[in-house]
Design an enzyme around this catalytic site. Structure first.
Site, PDB file in Angstrom:
ATOM      1  N   LYS A 110      45.562  35.344  39.777  1.00 28.96           N
ATOM      2  CA  LYS A 110      45.683  36.551  38.932  1.00 28.96           C
ATOM      3  C   LYS A 110      46.194  36.190  37.551  1.00 28.96           C
ATOM      4  O   LYS A 110      45.799  36.802  36.559  1.00 28.96           O
ATOM      5  CB  LYS A 110      46.572  37.590  39.596  1.00 28.96           C
ATOM      6  N   LYS A 192      35.330  35.025  46.801  1.00 28.60           N
ATOM      7  CA  LYS A 192      35.688  36.203  47.601  1.00 28.60           C
ATOM      8  C   LYS A 192      35.212  37.494  46.914  1.00 28.60           C
ATOM      9  O   LYS A 192      35.261  37.583  45.693  1.00 28.60           O
ATOM     10  CB  LYS A 192      37.217  36.191  47.710  1.00 28.60           C
ATOM     11  N   LYS A 195      37.941  43.335  43.926  1.00 30.99           N
ATOM     12  CA  LYS A 195      37.887  44.673  43.330  1.00 30.99           C
ATOM     13  C   LYS A 195      37.532  44.660  41.849  1.00 30.99           C
ATOM     14  O   LYS A 195      36.976  45.605  41.343  1.00 30.99           O
ATOM     15  CB  LYS A 195      39.250  45.346  43.470  1.00 30.99           C
TER      16      LYS A 195
HETATM   17  P1  TYM Z   1      44.524  44.614  48.491  1.00 32.80           P
HETATM   18  O1  TYM Z   1      44.482  46.034  48.109  1.00 32.80           O
HETATM   19  O2  TYM Z   1      44.169  43.607  47.473  1.00 32.80           O
HETATM   20  O3  TYM Z   1      43.576  44.344  49.710  1.00 32.80           O
HETATM   21  C1  TYM Z   1      43.605  45.184  50.825  1.00 32.80           C
HETATM   22  C2  TYM Z   1      43.174  44.438  52.070  1.00 32.80           C
HETATM   23  O4  TYM Z   1      41.833  43.990  51.960  1.00 32.80           O
HETATM   24  C3  TYM Z   1      41.761  42.603  52.278  1.00 32.80           C
HETATM   25  N1  TYM Z   1      40.672  42.011  51.504  1.00 32.80           N
HETATM   26  C4  TYM Z   1      39.615  41.383  52.042  1.00 32.80           C
HETATM   27  N2  TYM Z   1      39.274  41.123  53.312  1.00 32.80           N
HETATM   28  C5  TYM Z   1      38.117  40.453  53.524  1.00 32.80           C
HETATM   29  N3  TYM Z   1      37.289  40.049  52.534  1.00 32.80           N
HETATM   30  C6  TYM Z   1      37.585  40.276  51.238  1.00 32.80           C
HETATM   31  N4  TYM Z   1      36.775  39.896  50.278  1.00 32.80           N
HETATM   32  C7  TYM Z   1      38.802  40.972  50.951  1.00 32.80           C
HETATM   33  N5  TYM Z   1      39.397  41.369  49.799  1.00 32.80           N
HETATM   34  C8  TYM Z   1      40.535  41.991  50.158  1.00 32.80           C
HETATM   35  C9  TYM Z   1      43.121  42.067  51.882  1.00 32.80           C
HETATM   36  O5  TYM Z   1      43.391  40.844  52.515  1.00 32.80           O
HETATM   37  C10 TYM Z   1      44.030  43.183  52.330  1.00 32.80           C
HETATM   38  O6  TYM Z   1      44.293  43.096  53.709  1.00 32.80           O
HETATM   39  N6  TYM Z   1      48.926  42.554  49.001  1.00 32.80           N
HETATM   40  C11 TYM Z   1      48.056  43.386  49.771  1.00 32.80           C
HETATM   41  C12 TYM Z   1      48.587  44.780  49.924  1.00 32.80           C
HETATM   42  C13 TYM Z   1      49.924  44.844  50.585  1.00 32.80           C
HETATM   43  C14 TYM Z   1      50.193  44.614  51.957  1.00 32.80           C
HETATM   44  C15 TYM Z   1      51.615  44.802  52.106  1.00 32.80           C
HETATM   45  C16 TYM Z   1      49.407  44.239  53.029  1.00 32.80           C
HETATM   46  C17 TYM Z   1      51.106  45.169  49.995  1.00 32.80           C
HETATM   47  N7  TYM Z   1      52.125  45.165  50.928  1.00 32.80           N
HETATM   48  C18 TYM Z   1      52.201  44.643  53.353  1.00 32.80           C
HETATM   49  C19 TYM Z   1      50.025  44.067  54.265  1.00 32.80           C
HETATM   50  C20 TYM Z   1      51.407  44.264  54.423  1.00 32.80           C
HETATM   51  C21 TYM Z   1      46.662  43.338  49.141  1.00 32.80           C
HETATM   52  O7  TYM Z   1      46.187  42.350  48.766  1.00 32.80           O
HETATM   53  O8  TYM Z   1      45.986  44.437  49.045  1.00 32.80           O
END
Ligand code: TYM
Length: 326
Positions: A110, A192, A195
């Site tokens: 990032k 990957k 978003k």
């Molecule tokens: P975020 O919003 O970036 O992603 C949300 C979830 O989607 C999964 N993900 C994917 N899985 C498979 N293939 C992909 N290309 C892909 N892109 C994203 C992420 O692994 C995530 O599970 N930091 C976390 C949010 C968070 C969180 C937490 C999660 C904050 N506190 C506590 C678990 C427990 C995140 O990246 O969100």
């Protein structure tokens, strides 16, 4: 067994988020006590539009409901509404070596993507994530592969806290999907799905049928015309096979057989149809809930009350152990 997970309300929600996280939550909801969070404090670590944030929170919650998550069974709430998350993140920061945060892959990526916006919040992101997880005595954290490192750091922090001050936290384990834990970009299948990349690289859960079709039809493949899973040599077609398999619940081998001697075009058309069918519910629910803001707020308030009880109890223990309360 307790489950905790969350997604950032950034406005876009793609099939990677669904397959890596939400689809696993659906399965776990049947057999465990689940807490699903809308992590708005994490969403503000990258450039964002304040006026859009509340809209994005609502949209994310509608996606949770459309996917089939059930507020009668599980707890749903907005992260920033429970102050203990930020408070615990500060406390955990006092026992976390700087080097651990600096070596996190997501921080490095990032920071590279937004060199003009390398804020301390981005560096501290995993501390807040650890506090989200640890404050609820979580056993399992269902996330995509990209978040595995953060969950492992949460384990390390929990152990360090318990060794330093006495046992308060459980050491959480990551829960990864057998297939779909890392969905790749449609345009650059060695990266990957993300978003913030170009819109053609991902399928949004709220995409219109014609957009889904258009993006799948132009998805990068190869010149071989053989529908076979080979992640190294054929990353594009392998990614499409994984997506097909996850949404149809058919094994990849069976799909390969079904499409043997059939060109990429027909396979892509079938995949588009499958996705249009499976994602229709998201657009339907978005319309249905458009004017039901009060109902959504009520559910989230109820969830918040339940979460608050657990979070307050953990914080009380933490403060006692750290000598912060009399
Ligand atoms: P975020 O919003 O970036 O992603 C949300 C979830 O989607 C999964 N993900 C994917 N899985 C498979 N293939 C992909 N290309 C892909 N892109 C994203 C992420 O692994 C995530 O599970 N930091 C976390 C949010 C968070 C969180 C937490 C999660 C904050 N506190 C506590 C678990 C427990 C995140 O990246 O969100």
């Amino acid at each position: 067994m307790r489950i905790f997970s969350g997604i950032r309300p950034t406005g876009e929600l793609h099939i990677g988020n669904y397959l890596g996280a939400i689809k696993q939550w659906l399965a776990l909801q049947k057999r465990a006590e689940c807490i699903f969070c809308i992590v708005d404090l994490h969403a503000i670590t990258t450039p964002y539009e304040p006026k859009e944030l509340q809209k994005n929170i609502k949209k994310l919650f509608i996606a949770y409901l459309a996917a089939g998550l059930n507020p009668k069974k599980s707890i749903f709430f907005i992260q920033s509404q429970i102050k203990e998350h930020s408070e615990l993140a500060w406390l955990l920061g006092t026992i976390t070596p700087l080097g651990e945060l600096k070596r996190m892959t997501q921080f490095k990526e990032k920071a590279k993507k937004h060199p003009e916006y390398i804020n301390v919040g981005l560096l501290n992101y995993p501390l807040l994530m650890a506090s989200d997880i640890l404050i609820y005595n979580t056993d399992l954290v269902p996330v995509g592969k990209d978040q595995q490192q953060h969950v492992e750091l949460s384990r390390l922090i929990a152990r360090k806290f318990n060794n330093t001050f006495g046992k308060v936290f459980k050491e959480p384990k990551v829960f990864l999907a057998k297939s779909g834990a890392k969905i790749m970009s449609l345009t650059e299948p060695t990266k990957k799905m993300s978003k913030t990349d170009n819109p053609n690289s991902s399928i949004d859960l709220f995409d219109k049928a014609e957009d889904i079709r258009k993006k799948i039809m132009v998805a990068t493949t190869d010149s071989e015309k053989i529908i076979k899973y080979d992640a190294l040599r054929k990353p594009g077609i392998s990614n499409l096979l994984t997506i097909y398999s996850c949404f149809s619940n058919k094994p990849i081998k069976e799909i390969e057989k079904e499409f043997k001697n059939i060109g990429y075009r027909i396979f892509k058309e079938k995949l588009s149809q499958l996705l249009i069918e499976k994602l229709e519910i998201f657009r339907k629910k978005e319309k249905e809930f458009k004017n039901k803001t009060a109902e959504i707020e009520k559910i989230l308030k109820q969830g918040e009350k339940r979460a608050q009880i657990i979070a307050s109890a953990t914080m009380k223990k933490v403060k006692e152990k750290m000598g912060l309360s009399k």
